[in-house]
Design a protein around this motif. Sequence first.
Motif, PDB file in Angstrom:
ATOM      1  N   TRP A  67       0.806  -1.224   0.000  1.00  0.00           N
ATOM      2  CA  TRP A  67       0.000   0.000   0.000  1.00  0.00           C
ATOM      3  C   TRP A  67       0.840   1.275   0.000  1.00  0.00           C
ATOM      4  O   TRP A  67       0.290   2.373  -0.093  1.00  0.00           O
ATOM      5  CB  TRP A  67      -0.856   0.038   1.270  1.00  0.00           C
ATOM      6  N   GLN A  68       2.145   1.141   0.210  1.00  0.00           N
ATOM      7  CA  GLN A  68       3.029   2.319   0.339  1.00  0.00           C
ATOM      8  C   GLN A  68       2.513   3.287   1.407  1.00  0.00           C
ATOM      9  O   GLN A  68       2.595   4.514   1.271  1.00  0.00           O
ATOM     10  CB  GLN A  68       3.153   3.039  -1.013  1.00  0.00           C
ATOM     11  N   ALA A  69       1.957   2.712   2.473  1.00  0.00           N
ATOM     12  CA  ALA A  69       1.302   3.543   3.495  1.00  0.00           C
ATOM     13  C   ALA A  69       2.285   4.512   4.154  1.00  0.00           C
ATOM     14  O   ALA A  69       1.917   5.641   4.495  1.00  0.00           O
ATOM     15  CB  ALA A  69       0.647   2.646   4.550  1.00  0.00           C
ATOM     16  N   ASP A  70       3.538   4.087   4.307  1.00  0.00           N
ATOM     17  CA  ASP A  70       4.532   4.972   4.928  1.00  0.00           C
ATOM     18  C   ASP A  70       4.845   6.176   4.029  1.00  0.00           C
ATOM     19  O   ASP A  70       4.866   7.322   4.485  1.00  0.00           O
ATOM     20  CB  ASP A  70       5.817   4.200   5.280  1.00  0.00           C
ATOM     21  N   GLU A  71       5.023   5.909   2.708  1.00  0.00           N
ATOM     22  CA  GLU A  71       5.298   7.018   1.777  1.00  0.00           C
ATOM     23  C   GLU A  71       4.136   7.995   1.720  1.00  0.00           C
ATOM     24  O   GLU A  71       4.315   9.214   1.753  1.00  0.00           O
ATOM     25  CB  GLU A  71       5.551   6.510   0.344  1.00  0.00           C
ATOM     26  N   VAL A  72       2.929   7.435   1.612  1.00  0.00           N
ATOM     27  CA  VAL A  72       1.734   8.277   1.479  1.00  0.00           C
ATOM     28  C   VAL A  72       1.555   9.153   2.717  1.00  0.00           C
ATOM     29  O   VAL A  72       1.337  10.370   2.626  1.00  0.00           O
ATOM     30  CB  VAL A  72       0.478   7.404   1.238  1.00  0.00           C
ATOM     31  N   ALA A  73       1.671   8.534   3.890  1.00  0.00           N
ATOM     32  CA  ALA A  73       1.471   9.271   5.144  1.00  0.00           C
ATOM     33  C   ALA A  73       2.540  10.358   5.315  1.00  0.00           C
ATOM     34  O   ALA A  73       2.231  11.489   5.711  1.00  0.00           O
ATOM     35  CB  ALA A  73       1.516   8.300   6.329  1.00  0.00           C
ATOM     36  N   THR A  74       3.779  10.018   4.983  1.00  0.00           N
ATOM     37  CA  THR A  74       4.877  10.982   5.129  1.00  0.00           C
ATOM     38  C   THR A  74       4.636  12.211   4.265  1.00  0.00           C
ATOM     39  O   THR A  74       4.763  13.352   4.713  1.00  0.00           O
ATOM     40  CB  THR A  74       6.222  10.322   4.731  1.00  0.00           C
ATOM     41  N   LYS A  75       4.257  11.969   2.999  1.00  0.00           N
ATOM     42  CA  LYS A  75       4.021  13.070   2.069  1.00  0.00           C
ATOM     43  C   LYS A  75       2.918  14.005   2.574  1.00  0.00           C
ATOM     44  O   LYS A  75       3.039  15.228   2.520  1.00  0.00           O
ATOM     45  CB  LYS A  75       3.632  12.473   0.706  1.00  0.00           C
ATOM     46  N   LEU A  76       1.836  13.397   3.081  1.00  0.00           N
ATOM     47  CA  LEU A  76       0.706  14.198   3.555  1.00  0.00           C
ATOM     48  C   LEU A  76       1.093  15.044   4.770  1.00  0.00           C
ATOM     49  O   LEU A  76       0.722  16.213   4.874  1.00  0.00           O
ATOM     50  CB  LEU A  76      -0.477  13.291   3.913  1.00  0.00           C
ATOM     51  N   MET A  77       1.826  14.440   5.691  1.00  0.00           N
ATOM     52  CA  MET A  77       2.211  15.193   6.902  1.00  0.00           C
ATOM     53  C   MET A  77       3.201  16.295   6.568  1.00  0.00           C
ATOM     54  O   MET A  77       3.102  17.398   7.096  1.00  0.00           O
ATOM     55  CB  MET A  77       2.797  14.247   7.953  1.00  0.00           C
ATOM     56  N   LYS A  78       4.142  15.980   5.655  1.00  0.00           N
ATOM     57  CA  LYS A  78       5.143  16.990   5.283  1.00  0.00           C
ATOM     58  C   LYS A  78       4.494  18.186   4.605  1.00  0.00           C
ATOM     59  O   LYS A  78       4.964  19.311   4.730  1.00  0.00           O
ATOM     60  CB  LYS A  78       6.207  16.377   4.366  1.00  0.00           C
ATOM     61  N   SER A  79       3.430  17.943   3.846  1.00  0.00           N
ATOM     62  CA  SER A  79       2.772  19.068   3.157  1.00  0.00           C
ATOM     63  C   SER A  79       1.630  19.646   4.003  1.00  0.00           C
ATOM     64  O   SER A  79       0.820  20.423   3.512  1.00  0.00           O
ATOM     65  CB  SER A  79       2.290  18.634   1.778  1.00  0.00           C
TER      66      SER A  79
END
Length: 291
Positions: A67-79
């Motif tokens: 699911w790439q859940a770590d990448e997705v979550a990181t991107k959302l929090m960073k932005s």
Amino acid sequence: MSQSQVPKVSSGKIVRLENFPSKLISARNIDIWLPEGYSNRKKYAVVYMHDGQMLFDSTTTWNKQDWQADEVATKLMKSHKTKDFIIVGIWNGGETRHPDYFPQKPYESLSLNQKDFVIDELKKIGRTEKNFQPVSDSYLKFLVSELKPYIDQNFSVWNDPANTFVAGSSMGGLISMYAICEYPEIFGGAACLSTHWIGIFSDNDNPIPEAFLKYMEAYLPSPKTHKIYFDFGTVTLDAFYPKHQAKVDELMLKKGFTSNNWKTLKFEGEDHSEKAWAKRLHLPFEFLLKK
């Protein structure tokens, strides 16, 4: 459950609870993802996700997708599109996945003949050898009375419904819907991707979607305090879902849900796979966790 390697993530870190014990269901691994810079000096929202072994690292999954859940979550929090959150990935129990995730009360509302029909259909495709009996009430009880107290105690998290979410796809979408209906005082939002409204793998004379609708009619939580996200693709297994989702959408409107607290999205040409869910996971995360 066998020792298996801890998933590698592109940012943040995984804390593995190996064979987390339960009095209610079979022991299973729990993979908790903490974002980069996780600190006890602040608090985080929590997303409980089913099929935990599929979330973070395609090199460790059976189909080499994740699911790439770590990448997705990181991107959302960073932005700054979402509040800060952690992900609690609850492994499925392998052969217990179908009984763990199949909403129990709707199943128990079926007539004997209808239950026999369901059992026969599941036997046909090898999902059950013996009589099928959902144990999702125990699975949810495990979630709220064993796992959540552990997370609340050992991690720096908010423990109120406004910061506690549940998410999954397919059967994991069904159990997420069931969780927010059964425990509205625990979960403030649910993400149900490619929700497996048919429960089995054939749609001929299938009594299950109707049983789910009736259940939701009685138990959907208040739109004033809860958010629900649904979506579906249109090919492979997802081709079964549009007509059933349309009926669910009617019910959501009837129950007073609006675009503030409910979304149903259609993804033309998308199939039933982790690859497809990874592409759109940012949407439910953003919808449920927006600042």
